[in-house]
Design a protein around this motif. Structure first.
Motif, PDB file in Angstrom:
ATOM      1  N   UNK A 102      -0.152   2.299  -8.734  1.00 55.63           N
ATOM      2  CA  UNK A 102       0.366   3.278  -9.696  1.00 55.63           C
ATOM      3  C   UNK A 102       0.809   2.624 -11.001  1.00 55.63           C
ATOM      4  N   UNK A 103       1.214   1.343 -10.963  1.00 55.90           N
ATOM      5  CA  UNK A 103       1.609   0.649 -12.190  1.00 55.90           C
ATOM      6  C   UNK A 103       0.399   0.487 -13.094  1.00 55.90           C
ATOM      7  N   UNK A 104      -0.733   0.082 -12.499  1.00 56.73           N
ATOM      8  CA  UNK A 104      -1.968  -0.053 -13.277  1.00 56.73           C
ATOM      9  C   UNK A 104      -2.433   1.293 -13.794  1.00 56.73           C
ATOM     10  N   UNK A 105      -2.402   2.313 -12.957  1.00 60.78           N
ATOM     11  CA  UNK A 105      -2.854   3.646 -13.365  1.00 60.78           C
ATOM     12  C   UNK A 105      -1.984   4.197 -14.489  1.00 60.78           C
ATOM     13  N   UNK A 106      -0.678   3.987 -14.371  1.00 60.55           N
ATOM     14  CA  UNK A 106       0.247   4.491 -15.390  1.00 60.55           C
ATOM     15  C   UNK A 106      -0.015   3.841 -16.742  1.00 60.55           C
ATOM     16  N   UNK A 107      -0.302   2.529 -16.728  1.00 57.32           N
ATOM     17  CA  UNK A 107      -0.612   1.840 -17.978  1.00 57.32           C
ATOM     18  C   UNK A 107      -1.901   2.337 -18.597  1.00 57.32           C
ATOM     19  N   UNK A 131       8.931   1.545  -7.793  1.00 60.83           N
ATOM     20  CA  UNK A 131       8.512   0.940  -9.059  1.00 60.83           C
ATOM     21  C   UNK A 131       9.595   1.094 -10.116  1.00 60.83           C
ATOM     22  N   UNK A 132      10.133   2.299 -10.252  1.00 66.05           N
ATOM     23  CA  UNK A 132      11.213   2.525 -11.212  1.00 66.05           C
ATOM     24  C   UNK A 132      12.403   1.622 -10.884  1.00 66.05           C
ATOM     25  N   UNK A 133      12.716   1.507  -9.596  1.00 66.04           N
ATOM     26  CA  UNK A 133      13.850   0.689  -9.170  1.00 66.04           C
ATOM     27  C   UNK A 133      13.640  -0.781  -9.522  1.00 66.04           C
ATOM     28  N   UNK A 134      12.393  -1.270  -9.332  1.00 65.27           N
ATOM     29  CA  UNK A 134      12.095  -2.673  -9.630  1.00 65.27           C
ATOM     30  C   UNK A 134      12.253  -2.965 -11.116  1.00 65.27           C
ATOM     31  N   UNK A 135      11.754  -2.051 -11.981  1.00 66.45           N
ATOM     32  CA  UNK A 135      11.862  -2.278 -13.420  1.00 66.45           C
ATOM     33  C   UNK A 135      13.301  -2.105 -13.910  1.00 66.45           C
ATOM     34  N   UNK A 136      14.061  -1.217 -13.273  1.00 66.00           N
ATOM     35  CA  UNK A 136      15.473  -1.065 -13.651  1.00 66.00           C
ATOM     36  C   UNK A 136      16.258  -2.331 -13.306  1.00 66.00           C
ATOM     37  N   UNK A 137      15.983  -2.911 -12.135  1.00 65.60           N
ATOM     38  CA  UNK A 137      16.664  -4.147 -11.736  1.00 65.60           C
ATOM     39  C   UNK A 137      16.312  -5.277 -12.698  1.00 65.60           C
ATOM     40  N   UNK A 138      15.025  -5.371 -13.049  1.00 71.16           N
ATOM     41  CA  UNK A 138      14.590  -6.382 -14.005  1.00 71.16           C
ATOM     42  C   UNK A 138      15.305  -6.215 -15.340  1.00 71.16           C
ATOM     43  N   UNK A 192       8.583   6.912 -14.138  1.00 70.04           N
ATOM     44  CA  UNK A 192       8.623   7.665 -12.892  1.00 70.04           C
ATOM     45  C   UNK A 192      10.069   7.731 -12.397  1.00 70.04           C
ATOM     46  N   UNK A 193      10.356   8.699 -11.582  1.00 71.76           N
ATOM     47  CA  UNK A 193      11.724   8.836 -11.073  1.00 71.76           C
ATOM     48  C   UNK A 193      11.736   8.706  -9.556  1.00 71.76           C
ATOM     49  N   UNK A 194      12.788   8.070  -9.073  1.00 73.03           N
ATOM     50  CA  UNK A 194      13.028   7.923  -7.634  1.00 73.03           C
ATOM     51  C   UNK A 194      11.859   7.247  -6.918  1.00 73.03           C
ATOM     52  N   UNK A 195      11.329   6.178  -7.515  1.00 75.97           N
ATOM     53  CA  UNK A 195      10.249   5.418  -6.884  1.00 75.97           C
ATOM     54  C   UNK A 195      10.654   3.946  -6.811  1.00 75.97           C
ATOM     55  N   UNK A 254       0.837  -1.207   0.000  1.00 65.94           N
ATOM     56  CA  UNK A 254       0.000   0.000   0.000  1.00 65.94           C
ATOM     57  C   UNK A 254       0.868   1.252   0.000  1.00 65.94           C
ATOM     58  N   UNK A 255       0.389   2.303  -0.665  1.00 65.71           N
ATOM     59  CA  UNK A 255       1.152   3.550  -0.738  1.00 65.71           C
ATOM     60  C   UNK A 255       1.402   4.133   0.645  1.00 65.71           C
ATOM     61  N   UNK A 256       0.413   3.958   1.561  1.00 66.25           N
ATOM     62  CA  UNK A 256       0.565   4.537   2.899  1.00 66.25           C
ATOM     63  C   UNK A 256       1.434   3.685   3.818  1.00 66.25           C
ATOM     64  N   UNK A 257       1.746   2.434   3.372  1.00 68.48           N
ATOM     65  CA  UNK A 257       2.607   1.545   4.158  1.00 68.48           C
ATOM     66  C   UNK A 257       3.681   0.951   3.245  1.00 68.48           C
ATOM     67  N   UNK A 258       4.610   1.785   2.794  1.00 68.46           N
ATOM     68  CA  UNK A 258       5.571   1.352   1.764  1.00 68.46           C
ATOM     69  C   UNK A 258       6.489   0.212   2.191  1.00 68.46           C
ATOM     70  N   UNK A 259       6.601  -0.030   3.508  1.00 72.38           N
ATOM     71  CA  UNK A 259       7.499  -1.086   3.971  1.00 72.38           C
ATOM     72  C   UNK A 259       6.782  -2.420   4.172  1.00 72.38           C
ATOM     73  N   UNK A 260       5.468  -2.422   3.984  1.00 73.22           N
ATOM     74  CA  UNK A 260       4.693  -3.643   4.190  1.00 73.22           C
ATOM     75  C   UNK A 260       4.546  -4.424   2.889  1.00 73.22           C
ATOM     76  N   UNK A 261       4.576  -5.741   3.003  1.00 74.97           N
ATOM     77  CA  UNK A 261       4.399  -6.603   1.842  1.00 74.97           C
ATOM     78  C   UNK A 261       3.329  -7.650   2.148  1.00 74.97           C
ATOM     79  N   UNK A 262       2.310  -7.704   1.283  1.00 77.72           N
ATOM     80  CA  UNK A 262       1.240  -8.680   1.438  1.00 77.72           C
ATOM     81  C   UNK A 262       1.255  -9.598   0.217  1.00 77.72           C
ATOM     82  N   UNK A 263       1.477 -10.893   0.444  1.00 77.54           N
ATOM     83  CA  UNK A 263       1.637 -11.846  -0.653  1.00 77.54           C
ATOM     84  C   UNK A 263       0.274 -12.406  -1.055  1.00 77.54           C
TER      85      UNK A 263
END
Length: 379
Positions: A318-323, A337-344, A332-335, A282-291
């Protein structure tokens, strides 16, 4: 610590030579071992030319020496391939497109796993890195790239190239794009049989002026059917990327997607597997991960199939909204999401470089039997 050559050889006897039924030492695969204090250099020659076999052998050598001999040993593995000559299964049909260096097919065994979203973001990230990129939307029945690149109202121009009429791909965000969606109305269904779809694809491939490209990405439709065979008969695909969610149902079809490319009559190297929608943050809980769809399912599948794991993409709103608005989230910069796609993207490029170093160029295939249509059985 001073290491002994005999201890190294004894440890290497616990590793099986790929496809030979003997260990590395018995099979003669270990051609030389040199020891300098705590430094070890091992020369190995194997007969299995696959990238997966090379990578697995190298990792096993490092693990066994660290575990059995000395955990802090500095190890260098010089691995060569001496594959026995065998008749070629693939027959050349057609020629590579001049100016295009690498063709990457992005596939999924199942629809709805975000393959097109991953492809779009991979394309714009490659462009951000300075590469020249093209993207061919091969999903004749459900084209989505015009919307994802905010060019749904655009039309490819007709230009003259060396006296021939060619299509000029639509371009946005540094990516050249062609899709059947440019030639149909938004509410128009494409109701074509296989031969017509294949003909349309060939026109977009060979009647287009792509120019100089480092990468041409192919956004394949879901499944393992006629369109996939048509593409691989038309083009020498350099490598394939398979997208899946961690869900077991999606993994079952992703396994079939990998098997399709590895089938002897097709033989396209699989660069790796991408785990999309790996977890929800969630955007409001950026450190949380729900599988939501399960944890590490695609990652475990890659290990099971001995195929590289390329990375995880989170399930982020935001990935869905951006698409939907036509501006891929990787822009996007410094997010995160950007970091995940750059690593990929970095991992895809790295695996592609390895593939081009270790294996000969892929040929376009010519299927002369029903082998390309049969079920693929994996042991």
């Amino acid at each position: 610590m001073k290491l002994k050559k005999t201890d190294i050889l004894k440890a290497l006897e616990k590793i099986s030579a790929p496809g030979e039924g003997q260990n590395l030492v018995e099979s003669g695969s270990v051609t030389n071992v040199q020891v300098f204090g705590d430094e070890v250099e091992v020369d190995v020659t194997i007969k299995n030319p696959s990238l997966q076999a090379k990578k697995k052998t190298e990792v096993e050598i490092l693990k066994i020496i660290h575990r059995e001999v000395y955990e802090k040993a500095k190890i260098k593995v010089n691995l060569k391939v001496d594959a026995p000559a065998k008749p070629k299964v693939n027959q050349i049909k057609g020629n590579p497109i001049p100016g295009i260096q690498n063709i990457i097919a992005v596939a999924s065994g199942k629809g709805g796993v975000g393959k097109s979203t991953v492809t779009a973001n991979l394309a714009v990230t490659l462009s951000k890195m300075g590469f020249k990129v093209g993207l061919l939307d091969t999903d004749i029945y459900g084209p989505s790239m015009p919307i994802m690149f905010d060019v749904a109202s655009e039309k490819p121009l007709s230009i003259k190239v060396e006296g021939k009429t060619k299509m000029k791909p639509v371009e946005n965000y540094g990516v050249k794009l062609l899709s059947i969606g440019f030639f149909t109305q938004p509410n128009q269904a494409v109701i074509w049989r296989g031969p017509m779809a294949a003909k349309a694809l060939n026109q977009m491939i060979f009647d287009a002026h792509w120019g100089e490209l480092d990468f041409l990405l192919l956004d394949l439709p879901p499944g393992t059917g006629d369109i996939h065979l048509s593409i691989m008969q038309s083009l020498p695909v350099t490598g394939a990327v398979v997208v899946s969610t961690p869900q077991e149902i999606a993994l079952a079809d992703a396994r079939k997607g990998v098997a399709m490319f590895q089938q002897e009559a097709i033989n396209v190297p699989v660069l790796g597997i991408v785990e999309n929608m790996a977890y929800f943050t969630p955007a409001e809980l950026p450190d949380n991960k729900y599988y939501i769809f399960g944890e590490n399912g695609a990652k475990n599948l890659s290990e099971d199939l001995e195929v590289p794991f390329l990375g995880q993409i989170p399930l982020v709103q935001s990935i869905r909204e951006a698409g939907d608005v036509g501006r891929p989230a990787a822009l996007q910069t410094a997010t995160p999401t950007e970091e995940a796609f750059e690593e990929l993207t970095k991992n895809v490029v790295q695996e592609l470089v390895r593939r081009n170093t270790d294996l000969p160029p892929t040929e376009a295939i010519k299927i002369t039997t029903m082998a390309g249509c049969s079920a693929v059985k994996k042991k």
